[in-house]
Design a protein around this motif. Structure first.
Motif, mmCIF file in Angstrom:
data_model
loop_
_atom_site.group_PDB
_atom_site.id
_atom_site.type_symbol
_atom_site.label_atom_id
_atom_site.label_comp_id
_atom_site.label_asym_id
_atom_site.label_seq_id
_atom_site.Cartn_x
_atom_site.Cartn_y
_atom_site.Cartn_z
ATOM 1 N N MET A 196 -12.690 36.351 -60.470
ATOM 2 C CA MET A 196 -11.308 36.177 -61.356
ATOM 3 C C MET A 196 -12.006 35.386 -62.617
ATOM 4 S SD MET A 196 -8.692 34.738 -58.541
ATOM 5 C CE MET A 196 -7.471 34.509 -59.802
ATOM 6 N N LEU A 197 -11.600 36.003 -63.819
ATOM 7 C CA LEU A 197 -11.885 35.171 -65.011
ATOM 8 C C LEU A 197 -10.828 34.301 -65.280
ATOM 9 C CD1 LEU A 197 -13.726 35.060 -67.615
ATOM 10 C CD2 LEU A 197 -12.470 36.626 -68.617
ATOM 11 N N CYS A 198 -11.228 32.966 -65.287
ATOM 12 C CA CYS A 198 -9.874 32.127 -65.101
ATOM 13 C C CYS A 198 -10.027 31.210 -66.270
ATOM 14 C CB CYS A 198 -10.395 31.005 -64.157
ATOM 15 S SG CYS A 198 -9.967 32.062 -62.511
ATOM 16 N N HIS A 199 -11.063 31.098 -67.084
ATOM 17 C CA HIS A 199 -11.266 30.207 -68.540
ATOM 18 C C HIS A 199 -12.046 30.839 -69.320
ATOM 19 C CE1 HIS A 199 -8.988 26.591 -66.526
ATOM 20 N NE2 HIS A 199 -9.720 27.150 -65.441
ATOM 21 N N GLN A 200 -11.926 30.353 -70.642
ATOM 22 C CA GLN A 200 -12.822 30.857 -71.664
ATOM 23 C C GLN A 200 -14.237 29.982 -71.735
ATOM 24 O OE1 GLN A 200 -10.605 30.442 -75.432
ATOM 25 N NE2 GLN A 200 -9.169 32.095 -74.701
ATOM 26 N N GLY A 201 -14.144 28.701 -71.267
ATOM 27 C CA GLY A 201 -15.329 27.985 -70.805
ATOM 28 C C GLY A 201 -15.849 27.802 -69.447
ATOM 29 N N GLY A 202 -16.743 26.966 -69.141
ATOM 30 C CA GLY A 202 -17.118 26.711 -67.742
ATOM 31 C C GLY A 202 -15.887 26.401 -66.808
ATOM 32 N N VAL A 203 -16.119 26.458 -65.671
ATOM 33 C CA VAL A 203 -15.013 26.011 -64.646
ATOM 34 C C VAL A 203 -15.533 24.509 -64.328
ATOM 35 C CG1 VAL A 203 -13.952 26.416 -62.483
ATOM 36 C CG2 VAL A 203 -14.519 28.259 -63.961
ATOM 37 N N ARG A 204 -14.644 23.482 -64.413
ATOM 38 C CA ARG A 204 -15.079 22.203 -64.088
ATOM 39 C C ARG A 204 -14.461 21.889 -62.642
ATOM 40 N NH1 ARG A 204 -13.655 17.737 -68.425
ATOM 41 N NH2 ARG A 204 -15.400 16.995 -67.313
ATOM 42 N N SER A 205 -13.502 22.538 -61.984
ATOM 43 C CA SER A 205 -12.924 22.139 -60.523
ATOM 44 C C SER A 205 -12.014 23.011 -60.131
ATOM 45 C CB SER A 205 -12.261 20.529 -60.727
ATOM 46 O OG SER A 205 -11.908 20.155 -59.449
ATOM 47 N N VAL A 206 -12.027 23.293 -58.853
ATOM 48 C CA VAL A 206 -11.293 24.145 -58.286
ATOM 49 C C VAL A 206 -10.544 23.593 -56.862
ATOM 50 C CG1 VAL A 206 -11.017 26.662 -57.251
ATOM 51 C CG2 VAL A 206 -12.547 26.229 -59.058
ATOM 52 N N THR A 207 -9.401 23.872 -56.695
ATOM 53 C CA THR A 207 -8.579 23.417 -55.262
ATOM 54 C C THR A 207 -7.714 24.441 -55.047
ATOM 55 O OG1 THR A 207 -7.551 21.781 -54.270
ATOM 56 C CG2 THR A 207 -7.035 21.969 -56.509
ATOM 57 N N VAL A 208 -7.433 24.412 -53.702
ATOM 58 C CA VAL A 208 -6.388 25.320 -52.982
ATOM 59 C C VAL A 208 -5.547 24.707 -52.259
ATOM 60 C CG1 VAL A 208 -6.007 27.433 -51.846
ATOM 61 C CG2 VAL A 208 -8.287 27.251 -53.086
ATOM 62 N N ASP A 209 -4.262 24.964 -52.082
ATOM 63 C CA ASP A 209 -3.157 24.193 -51.263
ATOM 64 C C ASP A 209 -3.479 24.573 -49.562
ATOM 65 O OD1 ASP A 209 -2.168 26.888 -51.640
ATOM 66 O OD2 ASP A 209 -0.019 25.972 -50.967
ATOM 67 N N LYS A 210 -2.928 24.052 -49.006
ATOM 68 C CA LYS A 210 -3.047 24.415 -47.715
ATOM 69 C C LYS A 210 -2.618 25.353 -47.022
ATOM 70 C CE LYS A 210 0.992 21.994 -45.635
ATOM 71 N NZ LYS A 210 1.446 21.019 -44.402
ATOM 72 N N THR A 211 -1.474 26.275 -47.585
ATOM 73 C CA THR A 211 -1.047 27.418 -47.162
ATOM 74 C C THR A 211 -1.750 28.790 -47.758
ATOM 75 O OG1 THR A 211 0.574 27.612 -49.089
ATOM 76 C CG2 THR A 211 1.257 26.374 -47.188
ATOM 77 N N LEU A 269 -10.229 17.900 -59.378
ATOM 78 C CA LEU A 269 -8.684 18.004 -58.822
ATOM 79 C C LEU A 269 -8.690 18.150 -57.085
ATOM 80 C CD1 LEU A 269 -8.269 21.410 -61.003
ATOM 81 C CD2 LEU A 269 -7.130 19.291 -61.329
ATOM 82 N N SER A 270 -7.499 17.557 -56.757
ATOM 83 C CA SER A 270 -7.165 17.612 -55.341
ATOM 84 C C SER A 270 -5.714 17.725 -55.129
ATOM 85 C CB SER A 270 -7.678 16.404 -54.884
ATOM 86 O OG SER A 270 -7.305 16.165 -53.379
ATOM 87 N N LEU A 271 -5.329 18.588 -54.195
ATOM 88 C CA LEU A 271 -4.070 18.898 -53.415
ATOM 89 C C LEU A 271 -3.791 18.233 -52.453
ATOM 90 C CD1 LEU A 271 -3.688 22.470 -54.723
ATOM 91 C CD2 LEU A 271 -2.026 20.916 -55.385
ATOM 92 N N SER A 272 -2.655 17.639 -52.215
ATOM 93 C CA SER A 272 -1.949 16.918 -51.204
ATOM 94 C C SER A 272 -1.499 17.954 -50.127
ATOM 95 C CB SER A 272 -1.071 15.729 -51.448
ATOM 96 O OG SER A 272 0.049 16.108 -51.845
ATOM 97 N N HIS A 273 -0.987 17.372 -48.885
ATOM 98 C CA HIS A 273 -0.111 18.330 -47.929
ATOM 99 C C HIS A 273 1.039 18.732 -48.504
ATOM 100 C CE1 HIS A 273 -2.770 17.280 -44.197
ATOM 101 N NE2 HIS A 273 -3.482 17.853 -44.934
ATOM 102 N N ARG A 274 1.706 17.912 -49.255
ATOM 103 C CA ARG A 274 3.024 18.005 -49.841
ATOM 104 C C ARG A 274 2.964 18.748 -51.193
ATOM 105 N NH1 ARG A 274 7.173 17.638 -46.291
ATOM 106 N NH2 ARG A 274 8.395 16.791 -47.962
ATOM 107 N N GLY A 275 1.884 19.015 -51.636
ATOM 108 C CA GLY A 275 1.866 19.890 -52.944
ATOM 109 C C GLY A 275 1.670 18.900 -54.058
ATOM 110 N N LEU A 276 1.373 17.739 -54.076
ATOM 111 C CA LEU A 276 1.223 16.943 -55.264
ATOM 112 C C LEU A 276 -0.377 17.210 -55.629
ATOM 113 C CD1 LEU A 276 2.634 13.428 -54.370
ATOM 114 C CD2 LEU A 276 3.720 15.536 -55.723
ATOM 115 N N LEU A 277 -0.341 17.189 -57.176
ATOM 116 C CA LEU A 277 -1.828 17.534 -57.434
ATOM 117 C C LEU A 277 -2.444 16.309 -58.345
ATOM 118 C CD1 LEU A 277 -4.012 19.506 -58.559
ATOM 119 C CD2 LEU A 277 -2.663 20.069 -60.374
#
Length: 590
Positions: A335-350, A386-394
Motif C-alpha cells: 500500500m502506498l500510504c505517504h509521500q515521504g517515509g513511514v514513521r509509525s504504524v499501528t492496527v486496532d485489536k479487531t 503511535l499506539s491504539l488502546s482496546h477501546r479505540g483511543l489513539l
C-alpha cells in the motif's frame, strides 16, 4: 349380700389400664431399634401404612412443580425466557448459517444442526451474561467551555481514588535513556529497555522491581514472550533471551542487527525486523527459526502486528506499508500510504483499521478490509510513535508532547482528547491492557499517564487474567502450548480456513478421472432391488453389489488399455523402422 356366682364373674374392662398416647421419640426409637413385634406387624400391614406416605410425597412433588409454573398462586404473566434484543445478539455473532446438503448424508446434516444449536445457545448465553459485567468504561468530561486536553495529569490524579491516582508516576532514568516500553498480555508487568544497555522488569502496580541488568551494549527493542518469565532483547549484534531474574537463557546469532520485534501470542512466534532488510520468525516453544524473508526494501525500523490475523505490517522509507506472512516470500499486500517515509504504524485489536504517520506530517486512517483511506489529518510536526488502546483511543507522540485522540475513524477530529508534555523526547509508547494507563518511554526515563476510558474494563479470565495464581498460570501455559496455532495458518482472512477449496477439489477429481480412465461419479451407484423372504439381508445386498461393481466401467477400461498397448506397439515399430534405415556413418563400421 352378693351371690357367690356373681362375685366370681369379672367385667372385661375392669382392672385394664389405658394405653398412653404414643410420643414422637418412641416412634424414632422403634424405627432405629427395629422391634420384633412391629416388624411382624409391618409384614402384615406395612403396605397400608406406607400408602399415605406415598400420596403425601406425590402431593409435595406436585406442589413443587406448581411453584415453577405459578407465582403467588397465579399464572406467570411472562412465560418462558426473557427476550434478548437483536443488537446484543448481533454483537456476539460469530458465523453465518451453513448450507445443509439436499440429498442423503444424514450424519452430516445432524452434525451441522447440532453445531448450529450449540453456537446459537452460546450466543444467547453471552448476550444474557453481558448484562452482568460489573465494570463500565467512562471517559473524561470537562466543565462548560472547558477542553479536556487542558486538564493536567496532576489534577486527574488528585480527583480520582488513591489506587487509581498511584498509577500516575514518573521514573527519572536520564543516564541510560531513551527507553523502549512493553507491557505483558495481562497488563501486570512492565519491561523497560534503555538505549544505552539498561533493562528493567517491574510489577508496576505494586512498584516491585523484579530484575535490573545492564547488558553493556546498545539496545534497539525489548519484548515480553508468552509469559512474564521470559523476555527478548534486541542488542547491538544478536538477539538475546533472558528470564525474569535477569539470567541469560539464549543467544540467537541467526537473528542479527534486529531493530524491531513483535510477539504473536497464539502462535508462539517472535517476529523480528532487521537493518539488513530481513523479516525473521522464531518459534519460542521449540527454539527454531520458522522463516527468514528478505523484503528487499532497505532498513526495517517500523513494525507492528495485526492482532486479528497475526499478519505483520512493515513501514518503509518510500512511503509504502507491506503486509507479510511466514508462508510467502513476497508481500501479501503493498500500500502506498505517504509521500515521504513511514514513521509509525499501528492496527486496532479487531483488525479493521490501520493508522499510519509519515514524514509528510500526515496521520492517515485506513480500512484494511478494503485497503482504502478513510480519514487524513495534518499534524504540524508529524507523529513519531503511535499506539491504539482496546477501546479505540489513539495516542500520538510528537517530540516531547503526547496527544490522545478519540473516534479517529468514525468522525473528523479537530482537537485532541488529552495532551501531556514529557521531560524528554518520546521514543516508545504503549497502552496498558485492561487499565486506563498509557506508558511512555522518553529520553529522561518513563512516564505512566492516566487516560480515562482507554482500557477494556472486563477481561477474559481464561485468556488473560491479571489476578491469576501460580497454579492457574501453569495450567494456562500448558493449555496454550497444546492449542498453539501453526504458522501455516496465518492468512489475511482467517475465516477462509474453514471453507472448502473448490479449485483444488476439482483438480484432484480431474487427476483421478485421468488415472482411472473414467469418471467414478458420472453415474449413480447400483442399488439392489428389495427381495422378500429374508433375501435382502445386509450380506446378500453386498454380494449383489460386488457382482455388478465394475460392469459399467469394463468397456471403458478395456478401451483405455487397448489404446495404451497400441501406443507402445507403434513406438516399437517406429524404432524398428528407424533402425532399419542406413546411416552415413555406416561406412566407418568394420
Amino acid at each position: 349380700m352378693a351371690s357367690p356366682g356373681k362375685a366370681d364373674v369379672k367385667s372385661p374392662h375392669v382392672g385394664k389400664k389405658k394405653k398412653p398416647p404414643a410420643r414422637y421419640w418412641e416412634n424414632l426409637q422403634q424405627k432405629e431399634g427395629g422391634n420384633n413385634d412391629e416388624n411382624k406387624d409391618r409384614k402384615d400391614g406395612g403396605k397400608a401404612q406406607d400408602a399415605p406416605r406415598r400420596t403425601q410425597k406425590r402431593k409435595l412433588e406436585e406442589t413443587r412443580r406448581d411453584r415453577n409454573k405459578f407465582i403467588s398462586g397465579k399464572s406467570d404473566p411472562f412465560p418462558g425466557p426473557a427476550p434478548i434484543p437483536e443488537e446484543r445478539l448481533q454483537k456476539f455473532k460469530r458465523k453465518d448459517k451453513m448450507k445443509k446438503p439436499r440429498k442423503g448424508q444424514r450424519t452430516l446434516k445432524a452434525t451441522i444442526a447440532h453445531s448450529e444449536e450449540t453456537c446459537e445457545m452460546a450466543k444467547k448465553q453471552a448476550a444474557r451474561f453481558d448484562l452482568l459485567l460489573p465494570e463500565d468504561a467512562g471517559f473524561l468530561e470537562g466543565d462548560e467551555d472547558e477542553d479536556t486536553c487542558t486538564i493536567s495529569q496532576d489534577d486527574i490524579a488528585d480527583a480520582v481514588d488513591i489506587t487509581s491516582g498511584a498509577k500516575y508516576f514518573n521514573l527519572k532514568l536520564s543516564q541510560f535513556g531513551p527507553y523502549r516500553v512493553d507491557y505483558n498480555k495481562t497488563g501486570r508487568h512492565l519491561l523497560l529497555g534503555g538505549r544505552r544497555g539498561h533493562v528493567a522488569c517491574i510489577d508496576w502496580q505494586s512498584k516491585q522491581l523484579m530484575c535490573e541488568i545492564n547488558v553493556m551494549e546498545s539496545i534497539s527493542d525489548v519484548k515480553w514472550l508468552h509469559s512474564e518469565e521470559m523476555y527478548a532483547v534486541a542488542q547491538k549484534k544478536w538477539l538475546y533471551i533472558y528470564d525474569s531474574k535477569g539470567i541469560e537463557l539464549h543467544c540467537i546469532r541467526k537473528f542479527n542487527d534486529v531493530l524491531r520485534m513483535q510477539f504473536l501470542p497464539y502462535h508462539f512466534l517472535l517476529a523480528t525486523a532487521s537493518s539488513t532488510s530481513f523479516l525473521q520468525y522464531l518459534d519460542v516453544s521449540v527454539g527454531k527459526e520458522v522463516a527468514a524473508i528478505c523484503t528487499k526494501t532497505g532498513r526495517l525500523d517500523v513494525m507492528c502486528q495485526n492482532p486479528h490475523n497475526a499478519v505483520i505490517h512493515l513501514g518503509h522509507s518510500n512511503g509504502t506499508v507491506t503486509l507479510w506472512s511466514p508462508n510467502q516470500k513476497e508481500a501479501l499486500v503493498k500500500m502506498l500510504c505517504h509521500q515521504g517515509g513511514v514513521r509509525s504504524v499501528t492496527v486496532d485489536k479487531t483488525g479493521t483499521y490501520m493508522v499510519t504517520s509519515g514524514m509528510d506530517k500526515k496521520l492517515k486512517v485506513y480500512d484494511i478490509r478494503a485497503f482504502k483511506p478513510l480519514k487524513s489529518y495534518f499534524l504540524p510536526a508529524g507523529a513519531s510513535c503511535l499506539s491504539l488502546s482496546h477501546r479505540g483511543l489513539l495516542s500520538a507522540a510528537t517530540g516531547d508532547i503526547v496527544q490522545v485522540y478519540r473516534d479517529v475513524w468514525s468522525c473528523p477530529v479537530t482537537k485532541p482528547y488529552m495532551a501531556h508534555r514529557l521531560r524528554g523526547t518520546a521514543w516508545g509508547l504503549q497502552f496498558c491492557p485492561f487499565e486506563d494507563v498509557l506508558g511512555v518511554g522518553h529520553g529522561d526515563g518513563f512516564t505512566s499517564m492516566l487516560v480515562p476510558g482507554a482500557g477494556e474494563p472486563n477481561f477474559d479470565g481464561l485468556d488473560a487474567n491479571p489476578y491469576r495464581s501460580v497454579k492457574q498460570k501453569r495450567e494456562w501455559e500448558v493449555k496454550a502450548l497444546l492449542e498453539k496455532i501453526q504458522p501455516e495458518l496465518i492468512t489475511l482472512d482467517p475465516s477462509e480456513l474453514g471453507k472448502v477449496d473448490y479449485a483444488t477439489f476439482d483438480q484432484r477429481h480431474q487427476d483421478r478421472v485421468k488415472a482411472l480412465g473414467f469418471d467414478p461419479h458420472a453415474k449413480e451407484k447400483f442399488v439392489p432391488k428389495h427381495k422378500k423372504k429374508g433375501r435382502s439381508s445386509a450380506g446378500n445386498i453386498e454380494k449383489r453389489k460386488k457382482q455388478v461393481a465394475h460392469e459399467d466401467q469394463r468397456d471403458i477400461i478395456k478401451q483405455s488399455v487397448e489404446d495404451k498397448l497400441r501406443k507402445k506397439d507403434f513406438g516399437k515399430t517406429e524404432v524398428a523402422s528407424l533402425s532399419g534405415q542406413k546411416s552415413a556413418l555406416d561406412r566407418f563400421k568394420k
